[in-house]
Design an enzyme around this catalytic site. Structure first.
Site, PDB file in Angstrom:
ATOM      1  N   GLU A  92      -5.457  22.050  -9.996  1.00 54.17           N
ATOM      2  CA  GLU A  92      -4.337  22.746  -9.370  1.00 54.17           C
ATOM      3  C   GLU A  92      -4.642  24.243  -9.301  1.00 54.17           C
ATOM      4  OE1 GLU A  92       0.386  23.503 -10.563  1.00 54.17           O
ATOM      5  OE2 GLU A  92      -1.029  22.674 -12.032  1.00 54.17           O
ATOM      6  N   TRP A  93      -4.330  24.860  -8.174  1.00 51.58           N
ATOM      7  CA  TRP A  93      -4.522  26.300  -8.040  1.00 51.58           C
ATOM      8  C   TRP A  93      -3.288  27.016  -8.571  1.00 51.58           C
ATOM      9  CZ3 TRP A  93      -8.171  29.803  -7.066  1.00 51.58           C
ATOM     10  CH2 TRP A  93      -7.763  31.107  -6.767  1.00 51.58           C
ATOM     11  N   LEU A  94      -3.504  27.953  -9.462  1.00 48.43           N
ATOM     12  CA  LEU A  94      -2.412  28.757 -10.007  1.00 48.43           C
ATOM     13  C   LEU A  94      -2.705  30.230  -9.732  1.00 48.43           C
ATOM     14  CD1 LEU A  94      -1.930  27.017 -13.488  1.00 48.43           C
ATOM     15  CD2 LEU A  94      -0.495  26.756 -11.451  1.00 48.43           C
ATOM     16  N   ASP A 194     -10.639  26.941 -27.487  1.00 44.90           N
ATOM     17  CA  ASP A 194     -11.441  28.060 -26.966  1.00 44.90           C
ATOM     18  C   ASP A 194     -10.489  29.139 -26.459  1.00 44.90           C
ATOM     19  OD1 ASP A 194     -13.654  29.542 -26.250  1.00 44.90           O
ATOM     20  OD2 ASP A 194     -14.152  28.353 -24.485  1.00 44.90           O
TER      21      ASP A 194
END
Length: 287
Positions: A92-94, A194
Site C-alpha cells: 500500500e502506498w502511504l 528494526d
C-alpha cells in the site's frame, strides 16, 4: 518484469492494474524502491535480486502479523514474488509527513498496545527473516536469555568473525548475560524488530505508521532501545508508551545490551567503525 508485477496485482486485488507511471523513491540501504501508478491508484514496490524473495515474503507476513493486532498502522502488503531476475513486494502506498507531537505520542500508545500481543510458544517467530539483509534466526525458545545469547548476539558474533571482526571480550559478555537479565521478568511481545527513525513516520493526516519490520516475539524493550539508537524518537513518544505499558524502572540497564545486536549487525553489513563502537558498548555493559 513490470508486466508480470501488474498481472500479479490484478490477480490479487481482482481489479485490472496496468502501471503507467513509475518513479524511483527511497527503498532503504538494501532495496530499490518505486512508486507505481495507473493514474488512479499508487503502490510502493521494492525490488531486489530474485534470490531474495524469501526476505520479501517474511516482510509481508510480519506486516500481516502486526496488522492483526489492530494497534498501530502498517502498510498493507498486496503481493510479492519474482519477475525476470528480480524479487519484489507490492505494498500500500502511504503519503508520509513529519507528524506533530500528538502523532508521536499516539505512536507510543499504539506501539504499547501492539507489544501486549504475546505468544504461548515463547520467543522467536514462525519463520526466520532478515535484519537488513542479514539472516535473523527465530527458532522458538521458551527462555529469553537463551534465545538472545544464541540467536541474536551469538549469531552476530559468528558472522563478525568471518568478516574479520575482533571482539576480545565476546565470551565474557555472553557468559554475563544470564546475570544481566536475571531479575528481569519478560513476557514474549510482538516487536517490530528494526524500529529506528527511518522505519517510522506519520501519514499526511497525522496517523502514526511503522514499516520495514524484522518481526518476532521478544522482550519488548528491544524495540524501545532501538528507538534511542540513531538519534532517538521525540520525548512525547516515550510519554505515550509509558501511559499504556510502562517500562520497568531498570530498563536503562539493558538498553545498551539490546542495541549491541544492531551495531554488530551494522558491522556485518557495512564494516567500518561499527566494530570499534561494538567493543566500546561491550566494555560499557561489563563495567
Amino acid at each position: 518484469m513490470w508486466t508480470q508485477i501488474d498481472a500479479n496485482i490484478s490477480q490479487v486485488t481482482g481489479e485490472k492494474f496496468q502501471s503507467q507511471q513509475r518513479r524511483s523513491v527511497g527503498g532503504g540501504c538494501i532495496n530499490e524502491g518505486y512508486a507505481v501508478s495507473n493514474g488512479e491508484i499508487t503502490y510502493f514496490i521494492k525490488l531486489n535480486r530474485a534470490s531474495q524473495v524469501a526476505m520479501f515474503e517474511a516482510e509481508a507476513l510480519g506486516l500481516k502479523e502486526m496488522q492483526a493486532t489492530v494497534s498501530i498502522r502498517v502498510p498493507k502488503p498486496i503481493c510479492w514474488g519474482t519477475a525476470d531476475n528480480s524479487s519484489y513486494i507490492v505494498l500500500e502506498w502511504l503519503e508520509l509527513a513529519s507528524g506533530n507531537s500528538n502523532s508521536w505520542e499516539e505512536m507510543g500508545r499504539k506501539l504499547a498496545v501492539m507489544h501486549k500481543d504475546s505468544s504461548s510458544q515463547g520467543f522467536g517467530w514462525k519463520i526466520n527473516n532478515t535484519i537488513g539483509s542479514t539472516p535473523q534466526i527465530n527458532t522458538w525458545t521458551t527462555d529469553w536469555t537463551e534465545f538472545y545469547i544464541k540467536h541474536r548476539l551469538g549469531y552476530q558474533f559468528q558472522l563478525a568473525r568471518r568478516r574479520g571482526g575482533n571482539f576480545p571480550q565476546q565470551d565474557k559478555l555472553l557468559a554475563a548475560i544470564p546475570e544481566l537479565l536475571a531479575n528481569h521478568q519478560i513476557q514474549p511481545s510482538l516487536v517490530h524488530g528494526d524500529l529506528w527513525g527511518g522505519n517510522a513516520g506519520c501519514t499526511a493526516s497525522g496517523e502514526p505508521v511503522i514499516f520495514d519490520p524484522a518481526t518476532y516475539f521478544a522482550d519488548r524493550e528491544v524495540d524501545i532501545a532501538m528507538t534511542e539508537l540513531f538519534g532517538g524518537f521525540p520525548a512525547v513518544f516515550y510519554k505515550g508508551y509509558n501511559e499504556v505499558f510502562p517500562l520497568n524502572a531498570d530498563y536503562e540497564q539493558r538498553k545498551t545490551l539490546y542495541n549491541l545486536y544492531h551495531i554488530l549487525n551494522h558491522f556485518n553489513l557495512f564494516g567500518g567503525g561499527y566494530g570499534s563502537q561494538a567493543n566500546r558498548m561491550i566494555e560499557q555493559i561489563l563495567r
